[in-house]
Design a protein around this motif. Structure first.
Motif: not given
Length: 85
Positions: A4-26
């Motif tokens: 469960l912690i590993a799944i949370v880790n993957v989802i959290a990093w995916a959210g970081f990269w996705a929303f970070g990309y949106i915030a920086v490039t849009s």
């Protein structure tokens, strides 16, 4: 629990990269949308780091991963004294 912690880790990093990309490039986002994207990216970063550290600590304590080679206080102080010589 580790899975469960590993799944949370993957989802959290995916959210970081996705929303970070949106915030920086849009260019077409409003100011409030940019702030929300940046806050979600920050939340992903914090959650990802905490989940990763929890996984590392659990894997070291279970013996699955090799523990870190930290020195005890006396050895560290002796090495600090000899460093400048």
């Amino acid at each position: 629990m580790q899975k469960l912690i590993a799944i949370v880790n993957v989802i959290a990093w995916a959210g970081f990269w996705a929303f970070g990309y949106i915030a920086v490039t849009s260019d077409s986002l409003s100011q409030s949308q940019m702030v929300v994207a940046a806050l979600l990216a920050f939340a992903g970063l914090v959650t990802g780091v905490l989940a990763y550290m929890k996984l590392v600590r659990a894997s070291e304590s279970s013996g699955y991963a090799k523990g870190s080679n930290q020195l005890d206080a006396a050895t560290r102080n002796r090495a600090q004294e000899e460093w400048g010589k």
